[in-house]
Design an enzyme around this catalytic site. Structure first.
Site: not given
Ligand SMILES: Cc1cc2nc3c(=O)[nH]c(=O)nc-3n(C[C@H](O)[C@H](O)[C@H](O)COP(=O)(O)O)c2cc1C
Length: 393
Positions: A91, A264, A288, A291, A319-322, A341
């Site tokens: 988002g 999700k 997430h 988060r 989540s955390g995959f790089r 993400g």
């Molecule tokens: C800035 C930001 C905004 C996000 N907004 C959403 C969202 O709107 N909907 C959602 O399902 N997940 C959201 N996420 C979670 C991501 O879809 C994802 O699960 C997460 O970033 C994966 O972890 P990673 O950033 O470590 O790869 C958001 C993550 C970030 C960093």
């Protein structure tokens, strides 16, 4: 042409892997905006733990297996992609980097990997459908039945192909880091935020003012089938968390959405079973990106047990995959694909579509090398016999 060449050469010197993009944009962004992307909930433990849990898994390669026929082709929900990774929904991306949703989507489409548009994006579903016909959509859905039906209709009419319901946000999480840096949603132009913005003229001119010139006041475009509240409006505080949303409502979406339906934010085998029982086509095992619940397990700690409960559902994880090795670890534990993400958003912020394309190509290259070194020709061949796990702290 020459400019693009110089840009690619600069990227090749400075960004060797996905994590490098974070370093590249850290100082370019206002502290509040960078903190919004980087941060997690409470103490940020889950963000750190996601990386530690992946690092704690070591790999056991098999040698002399003829790895000359390597391919990363991956079929998800009946469509074949060129790699097993996916751009995760994020988002407010286009507030972080100029037109970041379109930048990431263009690059993903060109590379033939899936892109997921967030409900909380300022880029409308209908615009995304032009950039990437058949892109995926991640909803923050209201439990109201009429709203569910209208939203399903809107997404289908636009031509996005997959409805992903984010299920781990019954309420907004406790983001103390946002309070500390001055990031608020709805946006409030506090004195601190204004100073932060003024100290980052590149972002102020190149993202904020440019976006306003192009789109007017940014609006959260996809949380509701009909309204598009501005990022300054109080309305948007209430749109993401729907505490009353239950399995019954998810079932209602299943009834009205004819394409692939994915939940999700699943972290328990019980919830994977319930998702299967309501007829979901897939799940994303995710905390997430650290988060939401700060003490949540990391997806790699529960993937195997969740796979066992998932039957024919497609199992994705994030989540955390790089790294290429991270993707192989996730797939060895039972994932069919991995969402990534933050790094793609940082890349879009740093250099738009070309930088995202470069990030995708770096990850594909890494994965290719890692497949050969592990002794597999496809990521799908990675399995539990390739892994050794240590306890994570
Ligand atoms: C800035 C930001 C905004 C996000 N907004 C959403 C969202 O709107 N909907 C959602 O399902 N997940 C959201 N996420 C979670 C991501 O879809 C994802 O699960 C997460 O970033 C994966 O972890 P990673 O950033 O470590 O790869 C958001 C993550 C970030 C960093």
């Amino acid at each position: 042409m020459r400019k693009r060449h110089t840009f690619s050469k600069r990227l090749a010197r400075t960004a060797l892997n996905l994590e490098d993009f974070e370093t590249l944009v850290r100082r370019r962004l206002p502290r509040s905006v960078f903190g919004y992307v980087e941060g997690g909930a409470d103490d940020g433990d889950a963000v750190t733990h996601n990386r530690n849990a992946l690092r704690a898994i070591r790999m056991i390669p098999n040698v002399l297996g003829d790895v000359s026929q390597r391919t990363q082709q991956t079929t998800l929900f009946g469509q074949t992609f060129s790699a097993p990774f996916i751009v995760a929904p994020m988002g407010a991306s286009s507030i972080v980097g100029y037109d970041a949703d379109n930048a990431m989507a263009h690059a993903a489409r060109r590379a033939n990997i899936p892109f997921t548009l967030s409900a909380n994006s300022i880029t409308p579903i209908e615009e995304m459908a032009k950039t990437y016909p058949g892109a995926w959509f991640a909803a923050y859905q209201s439990p109201d039945h009429q709203n569910i039906q209208d939203m399903c209709l809107r997404v289908a009419d636009a031509g996005l192909s997959l409805y992903m319901l984010t299920v781990d946000v019954p309420v907004a999480s406790n983001r103390e880091n946002n309070v500390r840096t001055g990031y608020t949603m709805p946006f409030q132009l506090s004195q601190r935020l204004c100073l932060d913005v003024l100290r980052h003229p590149r972002w102020a001119l190149g993202t904020m003012l440019r976006t306003m010139r192009h789109r007017g006041i940014p609006r959260i475009s996809n949380v509701d089938p009909n309204s598009r509240p501005s990022i300054f409006s109080k309305e948007i505080g209430a749109v993401t968390g729907h505490a009353a949303f239950s399995w019954r409502h998810a079932e209602h979406i299943r009834k009205h959405w004819k394409g692939p339906f994915v939940l999700k934010g699943i972290l328990s085998p019980r919830d994977a079973r319930l998702a299967r029982e309501i007829g979901a086509d897939g799940i994303v095992v995710s905390n997430h990106g650290g988060r939401q619940l700060d003490s949540a397990v990391s997806p790699v700690e529960v993937l195997e047990a969740i796979r066992d409960e998932s039957g024919f559902m497609t199992v994705l994880a994030d989540s955390g995959f790089r790294r290429g090795t991270d993707i192989l670890k996730g797939m060895a534990l039972g994932a069919d694909g991995i969402l990534i993400g933050r790094p793609f958003l940082y890349a879009a912020t740093f250099g738009g579509q070309n930088a995202v394309a470069y990030a995708i190509s770096r990850l594909k290259r890494e994965l290719d090398i890692d497949m050969a070194l592990l002794g597999v020709n496809t990521p799908q061949e990675a399995n539990i016999s390739h892994l050794l796990r240590y306890l994570t702290a």
